[in-house]
Design a protein around this motif. Structure first.
Motif, PDB file in Angstrom:
ATOM      1  N   THR A  34       0.853  -1.371   0.104  1.00  0.00           N
ATOM      2  CA  THR A  34       0.070  -0.091   0.011  1.00  0.00           C
ATOM      3  C   THR A  34       0.786   1.202  -0.038  1.00  0.00           C
ATOM      4  O   THR A  34       0.539   2.131  -0.802  1.00  0.00           O
ATOM      5  CB  THR A  34      -0.984  -0.093   1.220  1.00  0.00           C
ATOM      6  N   ALA A  35       2.038   1.184   0.757  1.00  0.00           N
ATOM      7  CA  ALA A  35       2.850   2.407   1.045  1.00  0.00           C
ATOM      8  C   ALA A  35       3.755   2.629  -0.452  1.00  0.00           C
ATOM      9  O   ALA A  35       3.753   3.823  -0.866  1.00  0.00           O
ATOM     10  CB  ALA A  35       3.824   2.136   2.026  1.00  0.00           C
ATOM     11  N   VAL A  36       4.092   1.570  -1.084  1.00  0.00           N
ATOM     12  CA  VAL A  36       4.492   1.477  -2.464  1.00  0.00           C
ATOM     13  C   VAL A  36       3.793   2.042  -3.346  1.00  0.00           C
ATOM     14  O   VAL A  36       4.299   2.941  -4.183  1.00  0.00           O
ATOM     15  CB  VAL A  36       5.210   0.251  -2.676  1.00  0.00           C
ATOM     16  N   LEU A  37       2.494   1.660  -3.440  1.00  0.00           N
ATOM     17  CA  LEU A  37       1.706   2.099  -4.381  1.00  0.00           C
ATOM     18  C   LEU A  37       1.304   3.749  -4.178  1.00  0.00           C
ATOM     19  O   LEU A  37       1.245   4.261  -5.221  1.00  0.00           O
ATOM     20  CB  LEU A  37       0.203   1.272  -4.419  1.00  0.00           C
ATOM     21  N   ALA A  38       1.133   3.909  -3.105  1.00  0.00           N
ATOM     22  CA  ALA A  38       0.941   5.454  -2.719  1.00  0.00           C
ATOM     23  C   ALA A  38       1.962   6.426  -3.133  1.00  0.00           C
ATOM     24  O   ALA A  38       1.891   7.411  -4.024  1.00  0.00           O
ATOM     25  CB  ALA A  38       0.728   5.697  -1.365  1.00  0.00           C
ATOM     26  N   SER A  39       3.154   5.721  -2.903  1.00  0.00           N
ATOM     27  CA  SER A  39       4.425   6.625  -3.098  1.00  0.00           C
ATOM     28  C   SER A  39       4.575   6.635  -4.723  1.00  0.00           C
ATOM     29  O   SER A  39       4.800   7.790  -5.441  1.00  0.00           O
ATOM     30  CB  SER A  39       5.445   6.153  -2.619  1.00  0.00           C
ATOM     31  N   ALA A  40       4.757   5.405  -5.448  1.00  0.00           N
ATOM     32  CA  ALA A  40       4.792   5.663  -7.050  1.00  0.00           C
ATOM     33  C   ALA A  40       3.723   6.266  -7.616  1.00  0.00           C
ATOM     34  O   ALA A  40       4.049   6.938  -8.622  1.00  0.00           O
ATOM     35  CB  ALA A  40       4.910   3.932  -7.232  1.00  0.00           C
ATOM     36  N   GLU A  52       2.892  16.263 -19.146  1.00  0.00           N
ATOM     37  CA  GLU A  52       1.792  15.948 -20.063  1.00  0.00           C
ATOM     38  C   GLU A  52       0.270  16.860 -19.584  1.00  0.00           C
ATOM     39  O   GLU A  52      -0.534  16.633 -20.433  1.00  0.00           O
ATOM     40  CB  GLU A  52       1.357  14.502 -19.989  1.00  0.00           C
ATOM     41  N   GLY A  53       0.207  17.347 -18.474  1.00  0.00           N
ATOM     42  CA  GLY A  53      -0.839  18.185 -18.012  1.00  0.00           C
ATOM     43  C   GLY A  53      -1.338  17.154 -16.797  1.00  0.00           C
ATOM     44  O   GLY A  53      -1.652  15.903 -17.101  1.00  0.00           O
ATOM     45  N   PHE A  54      -2.128  17.714 -16.108  1.00  0.00           N
ATOM     46  CA  PHE A  54      -2.870  17.062 -15.020  1.00  0.00           C
ATOM     47  C   PHE A  54      -4.192  16.523 -15.252  1.00  0.00           C
ATOM     48  O   PHE A  54      -4.683  15.635 -14.415  1.00  0.00           O
ATOM     49  CB  PHE A  54      -2.943  18.014 -13.609  1.00  0.00           C
ATOM     50  N   ALA A  55      -4.874  16.877 -16.519  1.00  0.00           N
ATOM     51  CA  ALA A  55      -5.919  16.233 -16.867  1.00  0.00           C
ATOM     52  C   ALA A  55      -5.696  14.988 -17.825  1.00  0.00           C
ATOM     53  O   ALA A  55      -6.600  14.334 -18.400  1.00  0.00           O
ATOM     54  CB  ALA A  55      -6.584  17.169 -17.902  1.00  0.00           C
ATOM     55  N   HIS A  56      -4.412  14.661 -18.123  1.00  0.00           N
ATOM     56  CA  HIS A  56      -4.227  13.319 -19.044  1.00  0.00           C
ATOM     57  C   HIS A  56      -4.682  12.114 -18.192  1.00  0.00           C
ATOM     58  O   HIS A  56      -4.596  11.994 -17.002  1.00  0.00           O
ATOM     59  CB  HIS A  56      -2.596  13.365 -18.998  1.00  0.00           C
ATOM     60  N   PRO A  57      -5.190  11.200 -18.680  1.00  0.00           N
ATOM     61  CA  PRO A  57      -5.979  10.071 -18.218  1.00  0.00           C
ATOM     62  C   PRO A  57      -5.028   9.190 -17.287  1.00  0.00           C
ATOM     63  O   PRO A  57      -5.148   8.893 -16.286  1.00  0.00           O
ATOM     64  CB  PRO A  57      -6.560   9.197 -19.344  1.00  0.00           C
ATOM     65  N   ALA A  58      -3.639   9.052 -17.933  1.00  0.00           N
ATOM     66  CA  ALA A  58      -2.827   8.293 -16.990  1.00  0.00           C
ATOM     67  C   ALA A  58      -2.267   8.931 -15.492  1.00  0.00           C
ATOM     68  O   ALA A  58      -2.231   8.434 -14.552  1.00  0.00           O
ATOM     69  CB  ALA A  58      -1.420   7.994 -17.848  1.00  0.00           C
ATOM     70  N   VAL A  59      -2.263  10.358 -15.710  1.00  0.00           N
ATOM     71  CA  VAL A  59      -1.917  11.276 -14.445  1.00  0.00           C
ATOM     72  C   VAL A  59      -3.233  10.966 -13.547  1.00  0.00           C
ATOM     73  O   VAL A  59      -2.769  10.876 -12.353  1.00  0.00           O
ATOM     74  CB  VAL A  59      -1.602  12.676 -14.949  1.00  0.00           C
ATOM     75  N   LEU A  60      -4.505  11.325 -14.065  1.00  0.00           N
ATOM     76  CA  LEU A  60      -5.617  11.180 -13.239  1.00  0.00           C
ATOM     77  C   LEU A  60      -5.647   9.685 -12.632  1.00  0.00           C
ATOM     78  O   LEU A  60      -5.965   9.652 -11.297  1.00  0.00           O
ATOM     79  CB  LEU A  60      -6.915  11.381 -13.741  1.00  0.00           C
ATOM     80  N   LEU A  61      -5.473   8.703 -13.316  1.00  0.00           N
ATOM     81  CA  LEU A  61      -5.534   7.258 -12.706  1.00  0.00           C
ATOM     82  C   LEU A  61      -4.182   7.200 -11.671  1.00  0.00           C
ATOM     83  O   LEU A  61      -4.734   6.645 -10.551  1.00  0.00           O
ATOM     84  CB  LEU A  61      -5.257   6.467 -13.823  1.00  0.00           C
ATOM     85  N   SER A  62      -3.120   7.600 -11.805  1.00  0.00           N
ATOM     86  CA  SER A  62      -2.107   7.341 -10.929  1.00  0.00           C
ATOM     87  C   SER A  62      -2.481   8.354  -9.425  1.00  0.00           C
ATOM     88  O   SER A  62      -1.936   7.815  -8.413  1.00  0.00           O
ATOM     89  CB  SER A  62      -0.694   7.742 -11.415  1.00  0.00           C
ATOM     90  N   LEU A  63      -2.846   9.182  -9.822  1.00  0.00           N
ATOM     91  CA  LEU A  63      -3.263  10.294  -8.391  1.00  0.00           C
ATOM     92  C   LEU A  63      -4.501   9.525  -7.815  1.00  0.00           C
ATOM     93  O   LEU A  63      -4.584   9.694  -6.563  1.00  0.00           O
ATOM     94  CB  LEU A  63      -3.653  11.736  -8.930  1.00  0.00           C
ATOM     95  N   LEU A  64      -5.406   8.960  -8.651  1.00  0.00           N
ATOM     96  CA  LEU A  64      -6.530   7.991  -8.194  1.00  0.00           C
ATOM     97  C   LEU A  64      -5.946   6.805  -7.181  1.00  0.00           C
ATOM     98  O   LEU A  64      -6.454   6.605  -6.067  1.00  0.00           O
ATOM     99  CB  LEU A  64      -7.463   7.700  -8.985  1.00  0.00           C
ATOM    100  N   VAL A  65      -4.802   6.111  -7.714  1.00  0.00           N
ATOM    101  CA  VAL A  65      -4.487   4.998  -7.096  1.00  0.00           C
ATOM    102  C   VAL A  65      -3.749   5.569  -5.726  1.00  0.00           C
ATOM    103  O   VAL A  65      -3.724   5.090  -4.771  1.00  0.00           O
ATOM    104  CB  VAL A  65      -3.292   4.557  -7.921  1.00  0.00           C
ATOM    105  N   THR A  66      -3.161   6.872  -5.671  1.00  0.00           N
ATOM    106  CA  THR A  66      -2.551   7.309  -5.008  1.00  0.00           C
ATOM    107  C   THR A  66      -3.443   7.614  -3.649  1.00  0.00           C
ATOM    108  O   THR A  66      -3.311   7.435  -2.342  1.00  0.00           O
ATOM    109  CB  THR A  66      -1.711   8.801  -5.104  1.00  0.00           C
ATOM    110  N   LEU A  67      -4.680   8.250  -3.923  1.00  0.00           N
ATOM    111  CA  LEU A  67      -5.506   8.406  -2.975  1.00  0.00           C
ATOM    112  C   LEU A  67      -6.190   7.273  -2.467  1.00  0.00           C
ATOM    113  O   LEU A  67      -6.451   7.329  -1.139  1.00  0.00           O
ATOM    114  CB  LEU A  67      -6.626   9.209  -3.630  1.00  0.00           C
TER     115      LEU A  67
END
Length: 80
Positions: A34-40, A52-67
């Motif tokens: 869980t900690a590695v997923l949040a950090s990565a 790429e911009g914070f509206a890029h789907p990959a970026v949004l997905l990674s930030l969702l994984v972080t949350l």
């Protein structure tokens, strides 16, 4: 009773490792993942978000994984 510098030098030398209680600690695999997923996710999201911009789907997905992973950290820490 005041401690002098001699006690700070002599005391660590007189302690023997066998005098200490050894307790084995278990690894928390779920907490580590869980900690590695949040950090990565956060690292990827911030770096790629700037490029790429914070509206890029990959970026949004990674930030969702972080949350999600960050929200799960207290739940995994409470298991021990």
């Amino acid at each position: 009773m005041r401690s002098g510098p001699k006690e700070y030098v002599v005391a660590p030398l007189t302690k023997h490792p066998s005098d200490q209680v050894v307790r084995s600690a278990r690894l928390d695999g779920i907490g580590q993942v869980t900690a590695v997923l949040a950090s990565a996710g956060l690292t990827y999201g911030v770096i790629e978000g700037a490029a790429e911009g914070f509206a890029h789907p990959a970026v949004l997905l990674s930030l969702l994984v972080t949350l999600v992973a960050s929200a799960g950290l207290p739940a995994t820490a409470g298991r021990h």
